[in-house]
Motif scaffolding. Structure first.
Motif, PDB file in Angstrom:
ATOM      1  N   SER A  83       0.841  -1.196   0.000  1.00 51.96           N
ATOM      2  CA  SER A  83       0.000   0.000   0.000  1.00 51.96           C
ATOM      3  C   SER A  83       0.875   1.246   0.000  1.00 51.96           C
ATOM      4  O   SER A  83       1.949   1.276   0.619  1.00 51.96           O
TER       5      SER A  83
ATOM      6  N   ASP B  28     -15.645   8.800  -5.434  1.00 48.44           N
ATOM      7  CA  ASP B  28     -15.586   7.357  -5.178  1.00 48.44           C
ATOM      8  C   ASP B  28     -14.447   6.709  -5.941  1.00 48.44           C
ATOM      9  O   ASP B  28     -14.129   7.080  -7.065  1.00 48.44           O
ATOM     10  N   SER B  29     -13.795   5.679  -5.297  1.00 46.30           N
ATOM     11  CA  SER B  29     -12.769   4.879  -5.936  1.00 46.30           C
ATOM     12  C   SER B  29     -12.637   3.571  -5.179  1.00 46.30           C
ATOM     13  O   SER B  29     -12.825   3.526  -3.950  1.00 46.30           O
ATOM     14  N   THR B  30     -12.280   2.492  -5.898  1.00 45.12           N
ATOM     15  CA  THR B  30     -12.233   1.163  -5.279  1.00 45.12           C
ATOM     16  C   THR B  30     -10.947   0.945  -4.503  1.00 45.12           C
ATOM     17  O   THR B  30     -10.966   0.540  -3.337  1.00 45.12           O
ATOM     18  N   LEU B  31      -9.804   1.202  -5.161  1.00 48.12           N
ATOM     19  CA  LEU B  31      -8.512   0.905  -4.558  1.00 48.12           C
ATOM     20  C   LEU B  31      -7.848   2.114  -3.935  1.00 48.12           C
ATOM     21  O   LEU B  31      -6.778   1.983  -3.346  1.00 48.12           O
TER      22      LEU B  31
ATOM     23  N   SER C  62      -8.305   5.691  -1.431  1.00 52.02           N
ATOM     24  CA  SER C  62      -9.148   6.369  -0.443  1.00 52.02           C
ATOM     25  C   SER C  62      -8.478   7.671  -0.029  1.00 52.02           C
ATOM     26  O   SER C  62      -7.242   7.787  -0.031  1.00 52.02           O
TER      27      SER C  62
ATOM     28  N   ARG D  37      -4.113   1.121  -2.260  1.00 57.74           N
ATOM     29  CA  ARG D  37      -3.931  -0.280  -1.891  1.00 57.74           C
ATOM     30  C   ARG D  37      -3.567  -1.135  -3.096  1.00 57.74           C
ATOM     31  O   ARG D  37      -3.977  -0.837  -4.219  1.00 57.74           O
ATOM     32  N   ASP D  38      -2.800  -2.182  -2.809  1.00 58.48           N
ATOM     33  CA  ASP D  38      -2.427  -3.178  -3.836  1.00 58.48           C
ATOM     34  C   ASP D  38      -1.786  -2.487  -5.046  1.00 58.48           C
ATOM     35  O   ASP D  38      -2.251  -2.577  -6.176  1.00 58.48           O
TER      36      ASP D  38
ATOM     37  N   ARG E 285      -2.774  -5.302 -13.783  1.00 54.53           N
ATOM     38  CA  ARG E 285      -4.222  -5.401 -13.587  1.00 54.53           C
ATOM     39  C   ARG E 285      -5.007  -5.119 -14.856  1.00 54.53           C
ATOM     40  O   ARG E 285      -6.065  -5.698 -15.086  1.00 54.53           O
TER      41      ARG E 285
END
Length: 864
Positions: free
Chosen positions: A279, A327-330, A332, A346-347, A509
């Motif tokens: 991260s 908004d975002s998945t990976l 913050s 993250r990741d 990815r």
């Protein structure tokens, strides 16, 4: 106008209004004068009637006793601005200086014309201008935050008895010089200073007038550039007699010293290095001394380059001043404290490597409840390097085929060994490199032969591109873990060191492939010992004595060293004497035989002896040359030029080395006649359209011959220039059999060539034109019949050229055009007369009826 022209002395149109205590400069100029360019001036002053002398440019004793002290101290002086203009400068003018000032110029003219002096009235008024700042103190200090607004005031009033206008300018000094911000001119116009035009149009700076003669400067959204010392500069203006504005005095007062606290945005972490799948944690800190209510808007950006602009960068996340996060998945974004904002990725992947920076904007509430953005800053970029999880492997390079000689094949195998952690999303590619081998310690840069990208597309280097496209170099993958390079025919330029680089590619990815690791193999040397090629050629004459008409025969024996399975190509050349006109260069290529035993006639031009020369291969390294029915013109030095060829790639032959044999001489001892050639013309200068006769005369010396035992080939040439600096042009030729051959001609003139006696040949040019001029000469090839009845060709003989000049007959050229013109003019004149006569006779005739008049004599007065 010329009589009215004369000397003109000019001063400003008065009265000139000036303020007591200021400096006054009164200009004076002269024009339309004679004499030297630099003119002298005298200044005088009068309060009522009499004038007192003040100062002069040429007479130091000119000054009156009343003004000597002020002139000596420099309070009154003359300042020359040009040869014909000066200024009278009075410092600290007083009411006693009010009056008339006269400027005069001594005469340097031949005649007295024009005016030699001019007067101007100067009026001195009292100083009624007053400029002040805030009532509380003369100068105040302000400490503001970036984005704040502030206002400054100054008061300016004048009690001048004249009708004057004020010009108010607000200035700032952040260094050593004052800069204009905004002005209210004496004409009532607002004028922003340089660099403040955009601020004025946006309303960020404003100048307002208030009660009690106050002038207020308002600055909105102050930036760091607005920090400094502010002053109010007021000047007083009056309109002169010529309607122009004149500044009579100027005063200023410092109002305030303003300090702007800059708002900074900083990412707390410097350059970061993280491992793939971990991260990334970054914090954006905002430094400000702002108090009160405000909100911060934060936006994070990502860019591949530190020089990219915001428009080119990628927006990661944002938080507006209402703390609403996109908004975002990976990724913050969180608010840690009042001035700190944290970004968490993250990741992370290798493609997340790049430059991160945040942008912060400060918003403050307005009176109506809305929010206003006062300042916006962007942090410096932070470099983030994501280290990929590299696979572990080794690379081994070996040569399965090595060359021993040139054109042997070479094959190299690059193999991946001890591979670990190579999961399904790892892909291997290869790059091949070549390094030249030098005996010295010089550093040689490797050259790329070929490389593969992530999708196994082969990209060729400059060194191998052409040979790979021709199939001479092959790159292929032999097995799953082995890449191969094959050179079909290795040349000496391929000798050197070779190595390969195996690259590991990782899938990310987004299904893209990124190179994660390179492993370089040890180099393999491709080399074989070579020696210089050696080629020896020996020419041997088989018959030491022979005469003209017999067969000439010689052999060429070839020996070579250090050439693999050679083959030879042979060329027979002859070096003729310089007197031979057929080949002025001296060397003639006769016949050749290539490495495949194909015979070819080169420059052999004797059509009567097409089969007269033969070149054959006797043995693998021996060649024989025969020339039948030799002529005297065949005399010269004969050589064998041999080229050794070795097998090349693809069944082709490669040239190895060249060799030249010793010369074999053919020399004929002849006691026959000696021929000479000359050109003659009775009239070398002719007119256009006439006939030109040129004779080619052959003379003999020595042994006399019968006419039937000799014959001649005659060729006529022309050089179209006065000097022999152009290529000769063949006009016509007559061979010994009497056949005439003419070259193609572009003009209307014609040629004829004939034999008028056994030793004379005549060339005629019929209807000569201007392009037939030039140097003309003939080339004669004698043929002599021997006692055995064989015709022998003698060397070519060139005659000395004669110049043929073609002139134009002016009378004949203009005779027919003149006759035709006179005839046409006569006919047209007769027709014009006939038409005029007919028109006046029948077409234009009118009858005029005159009124009848009675003719009576006057009666005498007595009878009346």
């Amino acid at each position: 106008l010329a009589f009215c022209r004369g000397r003109v002395v000019r001063v400003p149109k008065g009265p000139l209004i000036r303020v007591v205590g200021t400096e006054v400069a009164i200009p004076c100029s002269v024009s339309d004068y004679d004499g030297p360019s630099e003119q002298n001036f005298d200044w005088e002053f009068s309060r009522e009637t009499d004038f007192m002398r003040i100062v002069s440019t040429w007479d130091s004793t000119f000054t009156s006793e009343e003004y000597k002290k002020r002139v000596g101290h420099g309070d009154i002086k003359l300042r020359r601005s040009s040869n014909d203009a000066v200024e009278l400068v009075i410092r600290n003018i007083q009411p006693t200086d009010q009056g008339r000032y006269k400027c005069s110029t001594p005469s340097t003219d031949a005649t007295v014309q024009g005016n030699y002096d001019a007067e101007v009235q100067v009026k001195v008024i009292s100083d009624g201008l007053s400029v002040s700042g805030s009532k509380a103190r003369s100068s105040m200090s302000l400490r503001l935050s970036e984005g704040d607004s502030f206002k400054l005031r100054c008061s300016a009033i004048t009690t001048s008895p004249e009708h004057t206008h004020l010009h108010v300018t607000w200035q700032i000094k952040s260094g050593s010089t004052w800069r204009d911000i905004l002005s209210l001119t004496h004409e009532g116009k607002f004028q922003p200073g340089p660099g403040y035009e955009e601020h004025y149009r946006n309303g960020d700076i404003r100048l307002d007038t208030g009660m009690n003669d106050t002038y207020r400067l308002s600055v909105s959204q102050a930036s760091s550039e607005d920090g400094g010392t502010y002053r109010c500069l007021v000047s007083e203006w009056v309109r002169g007699a010529d309607s122009s504005w004149q500044k009579i005095q100027e005063k200023s007062v410092e109002i305030a010293s303003v300090a702007i606290q800059r708002t900074d945005v900083v990412i707390s972490t410097s350059n970061v290095s993280v491992t793939e799948r971990d991260s990334l944690d970054l914090t954006c800190n905002i430094t400000t001394d702002r108090s009160g209510i405000f909100q911060t808007e934060v936006m994070w950006y990502f860019s591949a380059s530190p020089d990219d602009t915001l428009s080119d960068a990628q927006v990661l996340l944002s938080m507006d001043h209402d703390s609403v996060v996109s908004d975002s998945t990976l990724i913050s974004l969180s608010h840690i404290d009042r001035n700190s904002y944290r970004l968490l990725v993250r990741d992370v992947d290798v493609e997340d490597s790049g430059y991160y920076f945040c942008q912060a904007a400060v918003w403050v509430p307005l009176h109506n409840g809305s929010w206003h953005k006062v300042v916006e800053r962007t942090s410096a970029p932070v470099s983030v390097v994501v280290t990929a999880l590299e696979p572990d492997y080794e690379v081994f390079l070996n040569a399965s085929k090595t060359p021993k000689f040139s054109d042997d094949p070479t094959e190299l195998n690059c193999r991946i060994t001890n591979a670990q952690d190579t999961e399904a999303n790892i892909r291997f590619t290869v790059s091949w490199y070549y390094r030249q081998r030098l005996r010295s310690d010089d550093v040689v840069t490797e050259e790329l032969l070929a490389t593969m990208d992530a999708d196994w597309t082969l990209l060729l280097g400059d060194r191998s591109r052409e040979r790979t496209q021709n199939g001479e170099i092959i790159f292929f993958k032999k097995t799953v873990d082995t890449f191969s390079l094959r050179i079909q025919w290795t040349s000496e330029s391929d000798r050197g060191d070779y190595f390969c680089v195996i690259s590991a590619w990782s899938r990310h990815r987004n299904n893209s492939w990124v190179k994660s690791k390179d492993v370089t193999s040890a180099s393999v040397s491709i080399f074989w010992a070579t020696q210089d090629y050696t080629l020896t050629v020996e020419a041997v004459k088989l018959k030491p004595f022979f005469v003209a008409g017999h067969t000439f025969e010689m052999t060429c024996k070839v020996s070579s060293k250090n050439i693999k399975t050679p083959r030879y190509s042979v060329l027979i050349t002859a070096e003729k004497p310089l007197t031979d006109q057929s080949n002025p260069n001296g060397t003639t290529r006769i016949i050749s035989l290539n490495q495949d035993s194909v015979v070819r006639l080169e420059d052999w031009t004797d059509q009567t002896r097409v089969d007269g020369v033969v070149l054959e291969k006797v043995q693998e390294n021996e060649f024989r040359y025969r020339m039948y029915q030799t002529q005297i013109s065949d005399a010269g030095l004969y050589r064998c030029v041999v080229t050794a060829w070795s097998p090349g790639g693809g069944g082709m032959w490669r040239e190895a080395v060249n060799g030249l044999s010793n010369p074999i001489q053919i020399d004929f001892q002849s006691s026959g006649p000696v021929f000479n050639v000359s050109v003659h013309s009775d009239n070398p200068t002719i007119y256009q359209g006439e006939l030109a006769d040129l004779l080619c005369i052959v003379t003999m010396e020595g042994m006399a011959l019968e006419p039937d035992d000799m014959s001649f080939d005659v060729s006529w040439f022309a050089v179209r220039s006065f000097a022999l600096d152009r290529e000769p042009i063949l006009l016509a030729s007559l061979d010994r059999r009497g056949i005439v051959t003419q070259s193609r001609r572009n003009g209307s003139s014609d040629l004829s060539l004939e034999r008028i006696s056994p030793l004379e040949f005549r060339l005629r040019v019929h209807g000569c034109e201007d392009h037939d001029f030039g140097n003309h000469y003939c080339v004669v090839t004698p043929w002599v019949r021997s006692a055995t009845g064989v015709w022998q060709r003698e060397p070519d003989i060139k005659a000395k050229p004669i110049f043929l000049s073609v002139k134009m007959d002016v009378l004949n050229a203009f005779k027919y055009p003149l006759l035709i013109g006179i005839g046409l003019a006569t006919v047209i004149g007769l027709i014009s007369c006939l038409i005029g006569y007919c028109s006046s006779r029948w077409c234009c005739k009118k009858e005029v009826q005159e009124t009848r008049r009675e003719r009576r004599r006057l009666m005498s007065m007595e009878m009346d």
